[in-house]
Design a protein around this motif. Structure first.
Motif, PDB file in Angstrom:
ATOM      1  N   VAL A 119     -12.865 -10.960 -15.935  1.00  0.00           N
ATOM      2  CA  VAL A 119     -13.393 -10.239 -14.781  1.00  0.00           C
ATOM      3  C   VAL A 119     -12.643 -10.633 -13.505  1.00  0.00           C
ATOM      4  N   ALA A 120     -12.187 -11.873 -13.427  1.00  0.00           N
ATOM      5  CA  ALA A 120     -11.362 -12.287 -12.291  1.00  0.00           C
ATOM      6  C   ALA A 120     -10.066 -11.474 -12.254  1.00  0.00           C
ATOM      7  N   ALA A 121      -9.502 -11.212 -13.422  1.00  0.00           N
ATOM      8  CA  ALA A 121      -8.293 -10.381 -13.501  1.00  0.00           C
ATOM      9  C   ALA A 121      -8.596  -8.947 -13.078  1.00  0.00           C
ATOM     10  N   GLN A 122      -9.784  -8.446 -13.453  1.00  0.00           N
ATOM     11  CA  GLN A 122     -10.185  -7.108 -13.020  1.00  0.00           C
ATOM     12  C   GLN A 122     -10.340  -7.058 -11.502  1.00  0.00           C
ATOM     13  N   ARG A 123     -10.914  -8.106 -10.956  1.00  0.00           N
ATOM     14  CA  ARG A 123     -11.086  -8.182  -9.507  1.00  0.00           C
ATOM     15  C   ARG A 123      -9.718  -8.131  -8.813  1.00  0.00           C
ATOM     16  N   LYS A 124      -8.768  -8.850  -9.354  1.00  0.00           N
ATOM     17  CA  LYS A 124      -7.417  -8.843  -8.768  1.00  0.00           C
ATOM     18  C   LYS A 124      -6.809  -7.448  -8.848  1.00  0.00           C
ATOM     19  N   ALA A 125      -7.046  -6.761  -9.955  1.00  0.00           N
ATOM     20  CA  ALA A 125      -6.498  -5.411 -10.139  1.00  0.00           C
ATOM     21  C   ALA A 125      -7.079  -4.436  -9.121  1.00  0.00           C
ATOM     22  N   ILE A 126      -8.392  -4.503  -8.878  1.00  0.00           N
ATOM     23  CA  ILE A 126      -8.966  -3.566  -7.914  1.00  0.00           C
ATOM     24  C   ILE A 126      -8.606  -3.950  -6.478  1.00  0.00           C
ATOM     25  N   ASP A 127      -8.395  -5.239  -6.226  1.00  0.00           N
ATOM     26  CA  ASP A 127      -7.905  -5.646  -4.906  1.00  0.00           C
ATOM     27  C   ASP A 127      -6.531  -5.035  -4.643  1.00  0.00           C
ATOM     28  N   MET A 128      -5.682  -5.040  -5.647  1.00  0.00           N
ATOM     29  CA  MET A 128      -4.343  -4.461  -5.498  1.00  0.00           C
ATOM     30  C   MET A 128      -4.427  -2.964  -5.226  1.00  0.00           C
ATOM     31  N   LEU A 129      -5.348  -2.279  -5.896  1.00  0.00           N
ATOM     32  CA  LEU A 129      -5.534  -0.847  -5.656  1.00  0.00           C
ATOM     33  C   LEU A 129      -5.937  -0.598  -4.208  1.00  0.00           C
ATOM     34  N   SER A 130      -6.908  -1.366  -3.739  1.00  0.00           N
ATOM     35  CA  SER A 130      -7.453  -1.131  -2.408  1.00  0.00           C
ATOM     36  C   SER A 130      -6.515  -1.597  -1.296  1.00  0.00           C
ATOM     37  N   GLU A 131      -5.500  -2.369  -1.654  1.00  0.00           N
ATOM     38  CA  GLU A 131      -4.518  -2.827  -0.668  1.00  0.00           C
ATOM     39  C   GLU A 131      -3.194  -2.084  -0.808  1.00  0.00           C
ATOM     40  N   SER A 132      -3.157  -1.071  -1.671  1.00  0.00           N
ATOM     41  CA  SER A 132      -1.919  -0.331  -1.938  1.00  0.00           C
ATOM     42  C   SER A 132      -1.424   0.396  -0.688  1.00  0.00           C
ATOM     43  N   ASP A 133      -0.100   0.397  -0.523  1.00  0.00           N
ATOM     44  CA  ASP A 133       0.511   1.134   0.592  1.00  0.00           C
ATOM     45  C   ASP A 133       0.783   2.591   0.223  1.00  0.00           C
ATOM     46  N   ARG A 134       0.524   2.962  -1.006  1.00  0.00           N
ATOM     47  CA  ARG A 134       0.709   4.352  -1.434  1.00  0.00           C
ATOM     48  C   ARG A 134      -0.408   5.200  -0.842  1.00  0.00           C
ATOM     49  N   HIS A 135      -0.073   6.081   0.048  1.00  0.00           N
ATOM     50  CA  HIS A 135      -1.079   6.832   0.796  1.00  0.00           C
ATOM     51  C   HIS A 135      -1.995   7.624  -0.139  1.00  0.00           C
ATOM     52  N   GLY A 136      -3.279   7.346  -0.053  1.00  0.00           N
ATOM     53  CA  GLY A 136      -4.259   8.026  -0.896  1.00  0.00           C
ATOM     54  C   GLY A 136      -4.835   7.143  -1.982  1.00  0.00           C
ATOM     55  N   CYS A 137      -4.090   6.134  -2.404  1.00  0.00           N
ATOM     56  CA  CYS A 137      -4.529   5.288  -3.522  1.00  0.00           C
ATOM     57  C   CYS A 137      -5.789   4.497  -3.163  1.00  0.00           C
ATOM     58  N   ALA A 138      -5.771   3.839  -2.012  1.00  0.00           N
ATOM     59  CA  ALA A 138      -6.905   3.004  -1.620  1.00  0.00           C
ATOM     60  C   ALA A 138      -8.159   3.843  -1.389  1.00  0.00           C
ATOM     61  N   VAL A 139      -8.003   4.985  -0.722  1.00  0.00           N
ATOM     62  CA  VAL A 139      -9.173   5.818  -0.461  1.00  0.00           C
ATOM     63  C   VAL A 139      -9.714   6.410  -1.765  1.00  0.00           C
ATOM     64  N   GLY A 140      -8.832   6.705  -2.717  1.00  0.00           N
ATOM     65  CA  GLY A 140      -9.292   7.184  -4.023  1.00  0.00           C
ATOM     66  C   GLY A 140     -10.126   6.144  -4.736  1.00  0.00           C
ATOM     67  N   ALA A 141      -9.686   4.889  -4.674  1.00  0.00           N
ATOM     68  CA  ALA A 141     -10.459   3.805  -5.294  1.00  0.00           C
ATOM     69  C   ALA A 141     -11.802   3.623  -4.591  1.00  0.00           C
ATOM     70  N   ALA A 142     -11.792   3.695  -3.254  1.00  0.00           N
ATOM     71  CA  ALA A 142     -13.028   3.520  -2.492  1.00  0.00           C
ATOM     72  C   ALA A 142     -14.032   4.637  -2.790  1.00  0.00           C
ATOM     73  N   ILE A 143     -13.539   5.878  -2.849  1.00  0.00           N
ATOM     74  CA  ILE A 143     -14.428   7.009  -3.156  1.00  0.00           C
ATOM     75  C   ILE A 143     -14.999   6.862  -4.561  1.00  0.00           C
ATOM     76  N   ALA A 144     -14.144   6.517  -5.521  1.00  0.00           N
ATOM     77  CA  ALA A 144     -14.614   6.361  -6.908  1.00  0.00           C
ATOM     78  C   ALA A 144     -15.688   5.278  -6.998  1.00  0.00           C
ATOM     79  N   LEU A 145     -15.523   4.194  -6.242  1.00  0.00           N
ATOM     80  CA  LEU A 145     -16.526   3.132  -6.245  1.00  0.00           C
ATOM     81  C   LEU A 145     -17.867   3.655  -5.729  1.00  0.00           C
ATOM     82  N   THR A 146     -17.848   4.391  -4.612  1.00  0.00           N
ATOM     83  CA  THR A 146     -19.117   4.878  -4.063  1.00  0.00           C
ATOM     84  C   THR A 146     -19.779   5.880  -5.008  1.00  0.00           C
ATOM     85  N   LEU A 147     -18.981   6.686  -5.695  1.00  0.00           N
ATOM     86  CA  LEU A 147     -19.558   7.654  -6.634  1.00  0.00           C
ATOM     87  C   LEU A 147     -20.144   6.959  -7.856  1.00  0.00           C
ATOM     88  N   ASP A 148     -19.389   6.016  -8.416  1.00  0.00           N
ATOM     89  CA  ASP A 148     -19.863   5.338  -9.628  1.00  0.00           C
ATOM     90  C   ASP A 148     -20.997   4.365  -9.311  1.00  0.00           C
TER      91      ASP A 148
END
Length: 223
Positions: A119-148
């Protein structure tokens, strides 16, 4: 007349695709949750306690997915949604922590250290998503979290009620505002793809968590 070679946005739209993703692959679709392992039966409370503790490991620390994504939100539409979501998720973290304290220790299960490392590895993976410089990636992860989280929150409410706690009202942005944000941000095919990538990867990490919870429940049942 020549046909335009300009890339086109998906005809279904970003909001509809995000909804479909969460409905088909999110927490509510996972066999462990659908089978009622966390809501009924003699082991439900133990399974819920297990899930609460591991959800704390995944989403209980600050900054989280939404906080990291909020730092990258520059346009007014994203800024307002992110501020509202980040404030609401602060309350969700506090609620999660309160349940974890009330529910008691993590149920004794074989391979505890390996599970926590996973789970620590999963946490690191989602941190990387939310810190991504690829425009749209972080907001996509944030929206998916609020929906799920809407489904996860149902499970937390069940835990709270069994512990004679009153669940606070969930203040995460409503579905209409979230759909509007998705449509506004996904204004090019590249951003839409990045948003869907962030969302898919976040949902994949949640699926991995529920896979782990199912395996732990099975291990306890057979011991």
């Amino acid at each position: 007349m020549t046909q335009s070679t300009q890339p086109q946005l998906h005809p279904r739209g970003a909001a509809e695709m995000l909804d479909a993703l969460v409905a088909s692959e999110g927490t509510g679709a996972h066999p462990h949750v659908r089978a009622g392992a966390l809501s009924s039966g003699p082991d439900a409370m133990r399974n819920l306690a297990d899930a609460v503790h591991f959800l704390c490991l995944l989403h209980g620390r600050y900054p989280g997915v939404i906080d990291n994504a909020a730092r990258k939100a520059v346009d007014p539409a994203s800024r307002q949604w992110m501020d509202e979501a980040a404030t609401a998720f602060t309350q969700e973290r506090a609620f999660l922590s309160k349940i974890a304290s009330a529910v008691g220790p993590v149920p004794s299960t074989q391979g505890q250290a390996q599970c926590e490392a996973a789970v620590a590895a999963q946490r690191k993976a989602i941190d990387m998503l939310s810190e991504s410089d690829r425009h749209g990636c972080a907001v996509g992860a944030a929206i998916a979290l609020t929906l799920d989280w809407r489904t996860i929150r149902v499970l937390l409410d069940i835990s709270a009620q069994r512990l004679d706690m009153t669940p606070p009202t969930c203040a995460l942005p409503d579905l209409r505002d979230t759909a509007r944000l998705a449509g506004t941000v996904a204004d090019t095919p590249a951003v839409e793809r990045a948003m869907m990538f962030g969302a898919q990867q976040l949902i994949a990490q949640h699926n991995g968590l529920w896979d782990l919870m199912a395996a732990r429940a099975a291990s306890r049942a057979s011991s």
